[in-house]
Design an enzyme around this catalytic site. Structure first.
Site, short mmCIF file in Angstrom:
data_model
loop_
_atom_site.label_atom_id
_atom_site.label_comp_id
_atom_site.label_asym_id
_atom_site.label_seq_id
_atom_site.Cartn_x
_atom_site.Cartn_y
_atom_site.Cartn_z
N ASP A 1 -15.55 -8.98 -39.92
CA ASP A 1 -14.53 -8.79 -38.88
C ASP A 1 -15.06 -8.03 -37.68
OD1 ASP A 1 -12.70 -10.08 -40.45
OD2 ASP A 1 -11.53 -8.31 -40.97
N ASP B 1 -8.36 -8.03 -47.70
CA ASP B 1 -8.39 -9.49 -47.51
C ASP B 1 -9.82 -10.03 -47.61
OD1 ASP B 1 -8.70 -8.11 -45.00
OD2 ASP B 1 -8.50 -10.02 -43.95
N HIS B 2 -10.79 -9.14 -47.79
CA HIS B 2 -12.20 -9.55 -47.97
C HIS B 2 -12.69 -9.25 -49.39
CE1 HIS B 2 -13.03 -10.08 -43.56
NE2 HIS B 2 -11.85 -9.51 -43.58
N HIS C 1 -12.21 -14.82 -39.63
CA HIS C 1 -10.81 -15.15 -39.30
C HIS C 1 -10.75 -16.25 -38.25
CE1 HIS C 1 -8.52 -12.00 -41.41
NE2 HIS C 1 -9.54 -11.19 -41.16
N HIS D 1 -12.00 -4.04 -46.50
CA HIS D 1 -10.60 -4.48 -46.38
C HIS D 1 -10.19 -5.46 -47.49
CE1 HIS D 1 -10.16 -3.27 -41.89
NE2 HIS D 1 -9.83 -2.30 -42.71
N HIS E 1 -15.09 -1.73 -36.60
CA HIS E 1 -13.85 -2.23 -37.21
C HIS E 1 -13.52 -1.33 -38.41
CE1 HIS E 1 -10.98 -5.11 -38.87
NE2 HIS E 1 -11.68 -5.18 -39.98
N HIS F 1 -17.21 -5.63 -45.65
CA HIS F 1 -16.50 -4.35 -45.49
C HIS F 1 -15.34 -4.30 -46.47
CE1 HIS F 1 -14.10 -7.01 -42.98
NE2 HIS F 1 -13.16 -6.11 -42.86
ZN LIG Z 1 -11.26 -6.21 -41.79
#
Ligand SMILES: [Zn+2]
Length: 253
Positions: free
Chosen positions: A127, A55-56, A165, A53, A110, A51
């Site tokens: 996530d 941080d990915h 995570h 985001h 999410h 996805h």
């Molecule tokens: Zn995420």
């Protein structure tokens, strides 16, 4: 022999590194530098994104500069702009160098653009599902998120779940507040605390364990619904409203 190893990134992310000592795939590279250290001379074959985001995805641009021919796979409807191969539910992707094939399912909730990569014994679910928890509902609806979790619940119990995570300890604390007498949860907590003290990840988990212990996979369980009804002082008798109540309680736990 296929190996799946976590690359620790940012504060509590895991970038999953799938390799056979010669070829590598990385899932959700939020940081390019740690990926390069882990790849360590192996040939990068593909980057998989679950996805959008940051941080990915934050490491993708730099990795693409260093490995310009490597395709980036990701959701068909993603706002992330560096995806070369757009994937939808029902698609399959194969990587001969690693002898691995993934089936794609869509698991929004999410975010709206969330997919999972499933192979014969594993799922890379970003996530959406965590050990004993699930991702925050940033873009989806409870209906959508609950349906996505139900899709994951259909996988065989022994399926390894590669979440992105390390949230397991805090998730267990929340789950224990809902099921204080669940002995298996107490045992898992002891185990996870040991792993974490030793600096080991608590992941992957398994679908079987999550079905037994994860409150977000118990939205259809009448006992869980009764417990939630007591907590929110309102009748909770449907899986979707149970999921919504769980998510709301966890957001402020
Ligand atoms: Zn995420």
């Amino acid at each position: 022999m296929l190996i799946v190893e976590p690359i620790k990134a940012l504060s509590d992310n895991y970038i999953w590194h799938i390799h056979n000592h010669e070829f590598s795939i990385v899932v959700d590279p939020g940081d390019a530098e740690v990926v390069q250290q882990a790849i360590d001379g192996k040939s990068l074959v593909a980057i998989l994104i679950t996805h959008h985001h940051w941080d990915h995805t934050n490491g993708v641009a730099e990795l693409k500069q260093q490995y310009p021919d490597i395709p980036v796979y990701g959701p068909n409807n993603s706002p992330f702009e560096l995806i070369d191969e757009k994937l939808s539910e029902g698609d399959t992707v194969s990587f001969q160098q690693l002898g691995i094939k993934f089936n794609i399912i869509e698991i929004p909730g999410h975010t709206l653009d969330h997919i999972a990569y499933i192979n014969s014994d594993s799922v890379f679910c970003g996530d959406t599902l965590f050990s004993i928890g699930c991702g925050r509902m940033f873009e989806g609806t409870p209906e959508m998120f609950n349906l996505s979790l139900n899709k994951l619940k259909l996988l065989p119990d022994e399926t390894k779940v590669y979440c992105t995570h390390e949230y397991t300890q805090s998730n267990i604390a929340f789950a224990r507040s809902l099921e204080p007498n669940n002995q298996a949860l107490v045992e898992y907590q002891t185990q996870v605390n040991q792993w974490r003290q030793q600096g080991l990840p608590s992941l992957p988990t398994t679908i079987g364990r999550e079905k037994a212990l994860n409150p977000f996979l118990k939205a259809d369980d009448p006992n869980m619904q009764q417990r939630l009804s007591d907590l929110v002082r309102q009748q909770v008798s449907q899986p979707v409203s149970a999921f919504a109540a769980l998510r709301k309680l966890k957001d402020t736990f």
